[in-house]
Design an enzyme around this catalytic site. Sequence first.
Site, PDB file in Angstrom:
ATOM      1  CE  LYS A   1     -41.359  46.314  50.773  1.00  0.00           C
ATOM      2  NZ  LYS A   1     -41.864  44.716  51.057  1.00  0.00           N
TER       3      LYS A   1
ATOM      4  N   GLY B   1     -42.982  31.323  56.906  1.00  0.00           N
ATOM      5  CA  GLY B   1     -42.816  33.408  56.973  1.00  0.00           C
ATOM      6  C   GLY B   1     -44.312  32.661  57.694  1.00  0.00           C
TER       7      GLY B   1
ATOM      8  CB  ALA C   1     -45.073  35.688  47.716  1.00  0.00           C
TER       9      ALA C   1
ATOM     10  CB  THR D   1     -39.168  41.328  48.275  1.00  0.00           C
ATOM     11  OG1 THR D   1     -39.716  41.753  49.064  1.00  0.00           O
ATOM     12  CG2 THR D   1     -40.910  41.408  46.847  1.00  0.00           C
TER      13      THR D   1
ATOM     14  N   PRO E   1     -44.023  38.785  42.586  1.00  0.00           N
ATOM     15  CG  PRO E   1     -42.649  41.719  42.280  1.00  0.00           C
ATOM     16  CD  PRO E   1     -42.804  39.923  41.487  1.00  0.00           C
TER      17      PRO E   1
ATOM     18  NE  ARG F   1     -45.659  43.240  58.216  1.00  0.00           N
ATOM     19  CZ  ARG F   1     -44.242  43.251  58.889  1.00  0.00           C
ATOM     20  NH1 ARG F   1     -43.807  43.734  60.293  1.00  0.00           N
ATOM     21  NH2 ARG F   1     -43.143  43.298  58.762  1.00  0.00           N
ATOM     22  CG  MET F   2     -47.911  39.233  53.491  1.00  0.00           C
ATOM     23  SD  MET F   2     -49.484  39.560  53.202  1.00  0.00           S
ATOM     24  CE  MET F   2     -49.896  38.526  52.095  1.00  0.00           C
TER      25      MET F   2
ATOM     26  CG  MET G   1     -48.663  36.744  45.255  1.00  0.00           C
ATOM     27  SD  MET G   1     -48.627  35.619  44.833  1.00  0.00           S
ATOM     28  CE  MET G   1     -46.991  35.305  45.204  1.00  0.00           C
TER      29      MET G   1
ATOM     30  CG  HIS H   1     -43.946  49.236  50.977  1.00  0.00           C
ATOM     31  ND1 HIS H   1     -44.124  49.687  49.668  1.00  0.00           N
ATOM     32  CD2 HIS H   1     -45.405  48.087  50.768  1.00  0.00           C
ATOM     33  CE1 HIS H   1     -44.325  48.644  48.905  1.00  0.00           C
ATOM     34  NE2 HIS H   1     -45.426  48.039  49.293  1.00  0.00           N
TER      35      HIS H   1
END
Length: 263
Positions: free
Chosen positions: A160, A9, A98, A100, A123, A13-14, A125, A156
């Site tokens: 999302k 991924g 991580a 979900t 879910p 964004r992450m 960190m 959120h």
Amino acid sequence: MKVHIAVNGACGRMGQRLVALAKEDPDLVLVAAIDAATNPAQGKDSGEVAGIGPNGVPIRYDLPLGTRIDTLIDFSAPSGTMAVLPVCVDRQIPIVVATTGHTDAQKAEIEAAAHMTAVLYAPNMSLVVNLLFKLVRLTAEALKGKGFDAEIIERHHRFKKDSPSGTAVRFGEIIREVQGGQFVHGREGIVGERKAEEIGIHAVRGGDNVGEHTIVFTTIGETLELVHKGHNRDSYARGALLAAKHMANRPAGRYTMNDVLGL
Ligand SMILES: NC(=O)C1=CN([C@@H]2O[C@H](COP(=O)(O)OP(=O)(O)OC[C@H]3O[C@@H](n4cnc5c(N)ncnc54)[C@H](OP(=O)(O)O)[C@@H]3O)[C@@H](O)[C@H]2O)C=CC1
Ligand SMILES: O=C(O)C1=N[C@H](C(=O)O)C[C@H](O)C1
């Protein structure tokens, strides 16, 4: 020795924050940046995608063969987790999941993988969210049988994809483990009076909110709210990188953020 990490991924964004923060960490080296085969950034430099300048690690859609990977960090989509999981099992690569929004069947597969490789599945960190999991358990225990209603509100960003958040579900599970009860996802229509056993879960979506969770314990006459508000995504990314270091070279098994954070 540096910990060699792969990010699944990596264009998201992450993923972009992981690529950026990994570069600043002298104990880590990014060796693979993976994203969906359909992602338009395939083949581009993952550092460029993350806005930190070139890092020499191209975006690809599979795990490179013959490259040492000490831990894979997955912040993708449920389908992304399920694509890398069997590879991690086959190659005995510890995995930090991580992502979900998995189905119950997918969750069961992730749990089963822990018999064959090291798995950390969480879910959230963030250090303080994991602390809040404990505080919510403590509160649920203290208020059990004392007439309090429990409701969870999460907020959120508009992008999302899953609802409710994995973190909100975990807060609900903790309350249910302590007090029993049933999840109610939002309310609409003539739903009747609230039943004592309900655990309400409500998802708000909009703007660029990186994540807020409010756990409400309310009764006739007073209300207690426990609140976490993320300011940016780095608290999640830093927790995941700590987890990656913790997981490197671990034997098969199920690990938690409490192990990583010493909570
Ligand atoms: N545990 C925690 O602390 C946190 C967990 N999360 C979770 O992490 C996940 C990612 O969040 P976020 O970065 O905001 O989401 P994004 O949508 O920004 O990023 C997800 C990335 O994964 C890619 N992807 C989709 N399918 C696959 C696949 N099959 N294989 C590989 N890559 C794939 C997407 O590509 P494309 O866009 O082309 O589909 C995208 O680049 C979500 O599930 C979110 O809830 C988020 C923050 C904190
Ligand atoms: O998608 C997000 O952004 C987040 N997802 C996670 C979740 O679903 O719990 C964690 C955090 O709230 C941010």
